[in-house]
Design an enzyme around this catalytic site. Structure first.
Site, PDB file in Angstrom:
ATOM      1  N   ARG A 137      -9.316   8.247  -0.931  1.00 27.48           N
ATOM      2  CA  ARG A 137     -10.294   8.650   0.090  1.00 27.48           C
ATOM      3  C   ARG A 137     -11.152   9.787  -0.431  1.00 27.48           C
ATOM      4  O   ARG A 137     -10.726  10.567  -1.279  1.00 27.48           O
ATOM      5  CB  ARG A 137      -9.571   9.087   1.373  1.00 27.48           C
ATOM      6  N   GLU A 172      -8.661   0.662  -3.005  1.00 23.73           N
ATOM      7  CA  GLU A 172      -9.505   0.688  -1.800  1.00 23.73           C
ATOM      8  C   GLU A 172     -10.456   1.859  -1.936  1.00 23.73           C
ATOM      9  O   GLU A 172     -10.025   2.976  -2.257  1.00 23.73           O
ATOM     10  CB  GLU A 172      -8.653   0.877  -0.549  1.00 23.73           C
ATOM     11  N   HIS A 191      -5.605   3.721  -1.633  1.00 26.69           N
ATOM     12  CA  HIS A 191      -6.926   4.108  -1.124  1.00 26.69           C
ATOM     13  C   HIS A 191      -7.228   5.532  -1.575  1.00 26.69           C
ATOM     14  O   HIS A 191      -6.583   6.473  -1.123  1.00 26.69           O
ATOM     15  CB  HIS A 191      -6.905   4.008   0.409  1.00 26.69           C
ATOM     16  N   ASN A 242       0.853  -1.195   0.000  1.00 20.31           N
ATOM     17  CA  ASN A 242       0.000   0.000   0.000  1.00 20.31           C
ATOM     18  C   ASN A 242       0.896   1.255   0.000  1.00 20.31           C
ATOM     19  O   ASN A 242       1.716   1.425   0.899  1.00 20.31           O
ATOM     20  CB  ASN A 242      -0.900  -0.040   1.249  1.00 20.31           C
ATOM     21  N   THR A 292      -8.436   3.637   8.471  1.00 25.16           N
ATOM     22  CA  THR A 292      -9.657   2.833   8.463  1.00 25.16           C
ATOM     23  C   THR A 292      -9.754   2.091   9.791  1.00 25.16           C
ATOM     24  O   THR A 292      -8.981   1.184  10.064  1.00 25.16           O
ATOM     25  CB  THR A 292      -9.620   1.849   7.277  1.00 25.16           C
ATOM     26  N   HIS A 314      -3.771  -4.516   7.741  1.00 17.49           N
ATOM     27  CA  HIS A 314      -3.865  -3.327   8.594  1.00 17.49           C
ATOM     28  C   HIS A 314      -2.984  -3.486   9.827  1.00 17.49           C
ATOM     29  O   HIS A 314      -3.134  -4.434  10.587  1.00 17.49           O
ATOM     30  CB  HIS A 314      -5.303  -3.003   9.036  1.00 17.49           C
ATOM     31  N   ARG A 327      -6.954  12.921   0.970  1.00 14.45           N
ATOM     32  CA  ARG A 327      -5.856  13.356   1.852  1.00 14.45           C
ATOM     33  C   ARG A 327      -4.511  12.787   1.428  1.00 14.45           C
ATOM     34  O   ARG A 327      -3.478  13.322   1.765  1.00 14.45           O
ATOM     35  CB  ARG A 327      -6.150  13.009   3.303  1.00 14.45           C
ATOM     36  N   GLU A 376     -11.198  -9.198   2.938  1.00 15.51           N
ATOM     37  CA  GLU A 376      -9.941  -8.881   3.607  1.00 15.51           C
ATOM     38  C   GLU A 376     -10.251  -8.733   5.093  1.00 15.51           C
ATOM     39  O   GLU A 376     -11.083  -7.907   5.479  1.00 15.51           O
ATOM     40  CB  GLU A 376      -9.333  -7.594   3.037  1.00 15.51           C
ATOM     41  N   HIS A 379       0.964   6.249   1.889  1.00 13.44           N
ATOM     42  CA  HIS A 379       1.685   7.199   2.732  1.00 13.44           C
ATOM     43  C   HIS A 379       2.896   7.834   2.062  1.00 13.44           C
ATOM     44  O   HIS A 379       3.483   8.766   2.599  1.00 13.44           O
ATOM     45  CB  HIS A 379       1.972   6.576   4.101  1.00 13.44           C
TER      46      HIS A 379
HETATM   47  N1  PXP Z   1      -5.927  -3.054   3.951  1.00 12.12           N
HETATM   48  C1  PXP Z   1      -6.890  -2.098   3.997  1.00 12.12           C
HETATM   49  C2  PXP Z   1      -8.253  -2.444   3.524  1.00 12.12           C
HETATM   50  C3  PXP Z   1      -6.590  -0.794   4.446  1.00 12.12           C
HETATM   51  O1  PXP Z   1      -7.556   0.147   4.496  1.00 12.12           O
HETATM   52  C4  PXP Z   1      -5.258  -0.499   4.811  1.00 12.12           C
HETATM   53  C5  PXP Z   1      -4.902   0.901   5.224  1.00 12.12           C
HETATM   54  O2  PXP Z   1      -5.149   1.780   4.192  1.00 12.12           O
HETATM   55  C6  PXP Z   1      -4.296  -1.517   4.731  1.00 12.12           C
HETATM   56  C7  PXP Z   1      -4.672  -2.784   4.324  1.00 12.12           C
HETATM   57  C8  PXP Z   1      -2.873  -1.281   5.085  1.00 12.12           C
HETATM   58  O3  PXP Z   1      -2.768  -0.959   6.436  1.00 12.12           O
HETATM   59  P1  PXP Z   1      -1.387  -0.418   6.993  1.00 12.12           P
HETATM   60  O4  PXP Z   1      -1.104   0.870   6.279  1.00 12.12           O
HETATM   61  O5  PXP Z   1      -1.650  -0.234   8.448  1.00 12.12           O
HETATM   62  O6  PXP Z   1      -0.355  -1.457   6.701  1.00 12.12           O
END
Ligand code: PXP
Length: 242
Positions: free
Chosen positions: A47, A72, A45, A9, A103, A192, A51, A153, A12
């Site tokens: 959003r 996402e 994602h 992901n 999330t 997550h 952001r 998931e 960030h």
């Molecule tokens: N899976 C989903 C559905 C999420 O919303 C997120 C966070 O955006 C992640 C995985 C990844 O989580 P993390 O950034 O905490 O590794």
């Protein structure tokens, strides 16, 4: 045991870019490095408040990636229209609250079934593989299957934030949910809050086919670089699986 995919992901990277409002660091560059480092997919994602990831990021990811893109998204008409235009490989339906930092829980498929149904059907009809981001709970798994989503998931956030016996108990919930969901015919993903410290017990669950990991990998990349950060996670996942 079936192989375990790693979805990286990149949200960030965009968070850091947006802190200054310019073009760097570029999340698409990060996605291409992740691809070269052995990621099996890229997750982003979009959003509602934009952001981090932008509409333009999604368009560029759809165009430039060779590995699958997992978008996402909240279950809204706006996001549905974007997904149908971008045609990602997969779309993961997440709950979204403007005031949350991340999330915070799984989507309540039972409670929002009627609202989710047309969105999941439209995505599925367009050939997009839909997953529901849910708590490891049997009712949510049953409802996801009834909804016609091929994938779920499992939210690992509570497990990631816990420790000791509480963490062991939450891991058991995830394991039971993964087994229950796989028996229903669902493909099981999880994610997550996963880190080098907590990934192995989740990666060892045989029914899980994919982990989506972001924040920790991007943070670790500051210290050891993105390629090494991803490859170390990959090794830990592989170790847990053998
Ligand atoms: N899976 C989903 C559905 C999420 O919303 C997120 C966070 O955006 C992640 C995985 C990844 O989580 P993390 O950034 O905490 O590794």
């Amino acid at each position: 045991m079936k192989s375990l995919r790693l979805g990286v992901n990149i949200d960030h990277v965009a968070t850091v870019r947006n802190a200054r409002g310019g073009a760097t660091p570029d999340p698409i560059r990060a996605a291409l490095i992740a691809q070269a480092a052995g990621a099996d997919g890229i997750t982003a994602h979009l959003r509602e408040d934009r952001r981090h990831i932008s509409d333009e990021d999604i368009a560029r990811l759809s165009r430039d990636l060779e590995i699958p893109l997992n978008l996402e998204m909240a279950a809204t008409e706006e996001m549905l229209a974007i997904a149908l235009k971008a045609r990602p490989h997969a779309a993961c339906i997440v709950p979204e609250k403007r005031e949350e930092r991340t999330t915070e829980g799984g989507i309540d498929v039972v409670g929002h079934f009627a609202r989710l149904k047309p969105i999941v059907s439209a995505l599925g009809g367009a050939g997009i593989r839909v997953s529901m981001f849910i708590e490891p709970d049997r009712k949510q798994l049953d409802a996801s299957r009834e909804l016609g989503a091929p994938v779920v998931e499992l939210h690992t956030g509570a497990y990631a934030n816990a420790s000791g016996a509480a963490q062991d108990a939450l891991l058991k919930h995830i394991r039971n949910a993964a087994e229950f969901g796989a028996d229903l015919g669902l493909e099981i993903h999880a994610g997550h809050g996963l880190t080098y410290e907590n990934v192995k017990p989740v990666a060892a669950i045989p029914h899980i086919r994919e982990l989506n990991i972001g924040h920790f990998l991007i943070g670790e990349a500051i210290f050891i670089g993105l390629t090494d950060s991803i490859q170390k996670m990959r090794r830990l996942m592989d170790d847990a699986r053998t």
